[in-house]
Design a protein around this motif. Structure first.
Motif, PDB file in Angstrom:
ATOM      1  N   SER A 104      23.812  -8.077   3.090  1.00 55.30           N
ATOM      2  CA  SER A 104      24.164  -9.038   4.135  1.00 55.30           C
ATOM      3  C   SER A 104      25.526  -9.626   3.760  1.00 55.30           C
ATOM      4  CB  SER A 104      23.110 -10.140   4.221  1.00 55.30           C
ATOM      5  OG  SER A 104      23.216 -11.031   3.133  1.00 55.30           O
ATOM      6  N   PRO A 105      26.154 -10.390   4.642  1.00 54.27           N
ATOM      7  CA  PRO A 105      27.471 -10.937   4.303  1.00 54.27           C
ATOM      8  C   PRO A 105      27.495 -11.736   3.007  1.00 54.27           C
ATOM      9  CG  PRO A 105      27.069 -11.178   6.644  1.00 54.27           C
ATOM     10  CD  PRO A 105      25.782 -10.689   6.040  1.00 54.27           C
ATOM     11  N   ASP A 106      26.435 -12.473   2.718  1.00 52.50           N
ATOM     12  CA  ASP A 106      26.441 -13.369   1.565  1.00 52.50           C
ATOM     13  C   ASP A 106      25.633 -12.878   0.372  1.00 52.50           C
ATOM     14  OD1 ASP A 106      27.978 -15.260   3.005  1.00 52.50           O
ATOM     15  OD2 ASP A 106      26.159 -15.998   3.972  1.00 52.50           O
ATOM     16  N   LEU A 107      24.686 -11.979   0.614  1.00 53.48           N
ATOM     17  CA  LEU A 107      23.771 -11.596  -0.449  1.00 53.48           C
ATOM     18  C   LEU A 107      23.535 -10.092  -0.509  1.00 53.48           C
ATOM     19  CD1 LEU A 107      21.042 -14.373   0.021  1.00 53.48           C
ATOM     20  CD2 LEU A 107      22.700 -14.243  -1.852  1.00 53.48           C
ATOM     21  N   PHE A 108      23.240  -9.642  -1.712  1.00 54.55           N
ATOM     22  CA  PHE A 108      22.822  -8.269  -1.967  1.00 54.55           C
ATOM     23  C   PHE A 108      21.374  -8.364  -2.448  1.00 54.55           C
ATOM     24  CE2 PHE A 108      22.702  -4.479  -4.883  1.00 54.55           C
ATOM     25  CZ  PHE A 108      22.877  -3.516  -3.904  1.00 54.55           C
ATOM     26  N   TYR A 109      20.477  -7.680  -1.747  1.00 58.70           N
ATOM     27  CA  TYR A 109      19.052  -7.788  -2.054  1.00 58.70           C
ATOM     28  C   TYR A 109      18.593  -6.567  -2.840  1.00 58.70           C
ATOM     29  CZ  TYR A 109      19.304 -11.137   1.805  1.00 58.70           C
ATOM     30  OH  TYR A 109      19.643 -12.182   2.621  1.00 58.70           O
ATOM     31  N   ALA A 110      17.972  -6.813  -3.989  1.00 58.77           N
ATOM     32  CA  ALA A 110      17.385  -5.742  -4.791  1.00 58.77           C
ATOM     33  C   ALA A 110      15.887  -5.745  -4.527  1.00 58.77           C
ATOM     34  CB  ALA A 110      17.667  -5.970  -6.276  1.00 58.77           C
ATOM     35  N   SER A 111      15.364  -4.649  -3.997  1.00 62.20           N
ATOM     36  CA  SER A 111      13.974  -4.615  -3.536  1.00 62.20           C
ATOM     37  C   SER A 111      13.012  -4.161  -4.618  1.00 62.20           C
ATOM     38  CB  SER A 111      13.849  -3.682  -2.325  1.00 62.20           C
ATOM     39  OG  SER A 111      14.475  -4.243  -1.205  1.00 62.20           O
ATOM     40  N   SER A 112      11.817  -4.725  -4.559  1.00 61.35           N
ATOM     41  CA  SER A 112      10.762  -4.339  -5.494  1.00 61.35           C
ATOM     42  C   SER A 112      10.100  -3.049  -5.039  1.00 61.35           C
ATOM     43  CB  SER A 112       9.697  -5.433  -5.590  1.00 61.35           C
ATOM     44  OG  SER A 112       8.561  -4.960  -6.288  1.00 61.35           O
ATOM     45  N   PRO A 113       9.877  -2.106  -5.936  1.00 58.52           N
ATOM     46  CA  PRO A 113       9.164  -0.877  -5.576  1.00 58.52           C
ATOM     47  C   PRO A 113       7.652  -1.054  -5.573  1.00 58.52           C
ATOM     48  CG  PRO A 113       9.837  -0.766  -7.855  1.00 58.52           C
ATOM     49  CD  PRO A 113      10.393  -2.050  -7.316  1.00 58.52           C
ATOM     50  N   ASN A 114       7.202  -2.288  -5.711  1.00 57.79           N
ATOM     51  CA  ASN A 114       5.762  -2.545  -5.754  1.00 57.79           C
ATOM     52  C   ASN A 114       5.217  -3.096  -4.444  1.00 57.79           C
ATOM     53  OD1 ASN A 114       5.647  -1.810  -8.525  1.00 57.79           O
ATOM     54  ND2 ASN A 114       6.378  -3.842  -9.088  1.00 57.79           N
ATOM     55  N   MET A 115       6.082  -3.238  -3.416  1.00 60.67           N
ATOM     56  CA  MET A 115       5.645  -3.825  -2.160  1.00 60.67           C
ATOM     57  C   MET A 115       5.854  -2.890  -0.971  1.00 60.67           C
ATOM     58  SD  MET A 115       4.338  -6.706  -3.004  1.00 60.67           S
ATOM     59  CE  MET A 115       4.206  -7.658  -1.502  1.00 60.67           C
ATOM     60  N   ASN A 116       7.010  -2.263  -0.874  1.00 60.09           N
ATOM     61  CA  ASN A 116       7.275  -1.377   0.256  1.00 60.09           C
ATOM     62  C   ASN A 116       6.457  -0.091   0.138  1.00 60.09           C
ATOM     63  OD1 ASN A 116       9.835  -3.130   0.000  1.00 60.09           O
ATOM     64  ND2 ASN A 116      10.013  -2.195   2.035  1.00 60.09           N
ATOM     65  N   THR A 117       5.856   0.307   1.221  1.00 58.38           N
ATOM     66  CA  THR A 117       4.964   1.470   1.200  1.00 58.38           C
ATOM     67  C   THR A 117       5.659   2.732   0.700  1.00 58.38           C
ATOM     68  OG1 THR A 117       5.471   1.993   3.509  1.00 58.38           O
ATOM     69  CG2 THR A 117       3.580   0.574   3.099  1.00 58.38           C
TER      70      THR A 117
ATOM     71  N   LEU B 259       8.426   2.983  -1.178  1.00 56.90           N
ATOM     72  CA  LEU B 259       8.834   2.875  -2.580  1.00 56.90           C
ATOM     73  C   LEU B 259       7.636   3.044  -3.517  1.00 56.90           C
ATOM     74  CD1 LEU B 259      11.370  -0.107  -2.406  1.00 56.90           C
ATOM     75  CD2 LEU B 259      11.799   2.352  -2.071  1.00 56.90           C
ATOM     76  N   ILE B 260       6.506   2.490  -3.113  1.00 56.07           N
ATOM     77  CA  ILE B 260       5.287   2.675  -3.909  1.00 56.07           C
ATOM     78  C   ILE B 260       4.978   4.167  -4.033  1.00 56.07           C
ATOM     79  CG2 ILE B 260       2.779   2.313  -3.920  1.00 56.07           C
ATOM     80  CD1 ILE B 260       3.326  -0.391  -2.527  1.00 56.07           C
ATOM     81  N   TYR B 261       5.111   4.876  -2.931  1.00 54.54           N
ATOM     82  CA  TYR B 261       4.817   6.313  -2.933  1.00 54.54           C
ATOM     83  C   TYR B 261       5.834   7.089  -3.768  1.00 54.54           C
ATOM     84  CZ  TYR B 261       3.163  10.770  -0.998  1.00 54.54           C
ATOM     85  OH  TYR B 261       2.641  12.037  -0.827  1.00 54.54           O
ATOM     86  N   TYR B 262       7.111   6.734  -3.669  1.00 55.52           N
ATOM     87  CA  TYR B 262       8.117   7.414  -4.480  1.00 55.52           C
ATOM     88  C   TYR B 262       7.826   7.224  -5.970  1.00 55.52           C
ATOM     89  CZ  TYR B 262      10.794   7.624  -0.112  1.00 55.52           C
ATOM     90  OH  TYR B 262      11.201   7.845   1.180  1.00 55.52           O
TER      91      TYR B 262
ATOM     92  N   VAL C 119       0.860  -1.184   0.000  1.00 51.83           N
ATOM     93  CA  VAL C 119       0.000   0.000   0.000  1.00 51.83           C
ATOM     94  C   VAL C 119       0.896   1.234   0.000  1.00 51.83           C
ATOM     95  CG1 VAL C 119      -1.967  -1.084   1.147  1.00 51.83           C
ATOM     96  CG2 VAL C 119      -0.174  -0.033   2.531  1.00 51.83           C
ATOM     97  N   SER C 120       0.403   2.321  -0.564  1.00 45.26           N
ATOM     98  CA  SER C 120       1.207   3.536  -0.640  1.00 45.26           C
ATOM     99  C   SER C 120       1.345   4.193   0.730  1.00 45.26           C
ATOM    100  CB  SER C 120       0.566   4.508  -1.629  1.00 45.26           C
ATOM    101  OG  SER C 120       1.370   5.648  -1.809  1.00 45.26           O
ATOM    102  N   LEU C 121       2.464   4.828   0.962  1.00 44.49           N
ATOM    103  CA  LEU C 121       2.846   5.362   2.264  1.00 44.49           C
ATOM    104  C   LEU C 121       1.774   6.188   2.971  1.00 44.49           C
ATOM    105  CD1 LEU C 121       5.131   5.639   4.354  1.00 44.49           C
ATOM    106  CD2 LEU C 121       5.985   7.591   3.044  1.00 44.49           C
TER     107      LEU C 121
END
Length: 342
Positions: free
Chosen positions: A226-239, A241-244, A169-171
């Protein structure tokens, strides 16, 4: 929510459940409907609130002893809920005893901390607080964030709960819903503090919109390390990012997301899969920060890192105008000063 914490959600088979309105529409003078699911009587009589699960809490009087997930409690505090807050769970104190950034302005030293990390929730301490209400954010359909699945039935039996939807949902929406809950609990949303914070938030949002329009083509990647992984986040889930995105920011959409749709796992060898001009890097205490990444050659070679265009990102915003305005201001400033890297 995303990345490291969302990985915990996956590992535990999903832990959580779950156009701005005018501020005046959220006001609940003690008595009458707040317009968003809460009612209360001026004499402290019957109190109801319908949360984002569609669950209606209906109790004899307004809750006087509230326990909450730290970010939810911190947002309520920003809106003016104070003495009713008696306990918190989730990242509240750092190892040195100072408040965790997610605690915001909470007076953590006077609150009972019934769990300070993922998986921690002391049911006995919770029961001893004699809670009238449990408040929490929910990022996925189902249960409340940071409430352990193995003890949730015992926890839910001790007090009614209210969940604020914080995923996909948007922020502005979770801010409005948190404000509505605060109003139902007796907070004055017309106070100078709250109205000033809302004005600052709206000004910051317009600054993001203007900066994005002035710098078309700037690619932004939200991420976590994180030590082992780099996470690329979806802008369609975080409130946030959706707003941005709604404000015009050109956020990169990863193409191989986890089953919950929050992020893509990348090995450090493949951290350069997405070409970003600006990197928003998870600033929560459990995530690695730029100072921790010097041993990762792939990190140092990323164009945004070389250009000095890496900014902190809080994937779990505090859903108040006071909590979110600085986040928008930082994004606006980054866009204003950034340059294309290729």
């Amino acid at each position: 929510m995303s990345n490291t914490r969302a990985r915990h959600l996956t590992r535990r088979s999903v832990l959580g459940a779950g156009g701005a309105l005018a501020l005046g529409a959220l006001i609940s003078a003690c008595g009458g409907d707040d317009g968003s699911g809460g009612t209360a009587s001026p004499a402290g009589g019957a109190w109801t609130f319908t949360d984002d699960r569609g669950t209606k809490v209906d109790v004899a009087k307004r809750p006087q002893r509230v326990v909450g997930y730290v970010a939810t409690a911190a947002a309520l505090y920003d809106f003016g809920v104070d003495e009713q807050l008696v306990g918190v769970f989730g990242p509240t104190k750092l190892k040195d005893g100072k408040p965790d950034p997610q605690a915001g302005n909470l007076p953590v030293d006077r609150l009972e901390i019934i769990g300070n990390a993922f998986g921690e929730f002391n049911v006995e301490k919770y029961a001893a607080l004699r809670p009238d209400l449990l408040v929490d954010n929910m990022f996925l359909e189902g249960e409340l964030f940071y409430v352990p699945a193995e003890s949730k039935d015992k926890i839910y039996a001790l007090a009614p709960s209210v969940a604020i939807s914080a995923g996909a949902v948007s922020l502005p929406k979770p801010i409005e819903r948190t404000a509505a809950l605060a109003a139902a609990l007796g907070a004055d949303l017309k106070s100078a503090k709250v109205t000033a914070a809302k004005a600052r938030f709206e000004k910051a949002a317009e600054a993001v919109r203007a900066a994005a329009k002035a710098k078309p083509g700037l690619k932004v990647l939200a991420s976590s390390a994180s030590p082992d992984l780099f996470y690329a986040s979806s802008p369609n889930m975080n409130t946030d990012l959706i707003y941005y995105k709604e404000l015009g920011v050109d956020l990169i959409v990863p193409d191989k997301l986890d089953k919950n749709g929050y992020f893509e796992n990348l090995s450090w060898e493949n951290a350069d899969k997405y070409k970003a001009d600006i990197i928003m890097l998870d600033s929560r205490t459990q995530a690695l920060q730029p100072k921790d990444l010097g041993s990762k050659p792939s990190w140092k070679d990323l164009p945004a890192v070389k250009a000095g265009q890496v900014i902190p990102w809080q994937p779990e915003p505090r859903f108040s105008y006071e909590g979110c305005a600085p986040l928008l201001e930082a994004v606006a400033a980054a866009l204003q000063s950034a340059k294309k890297t290729g």
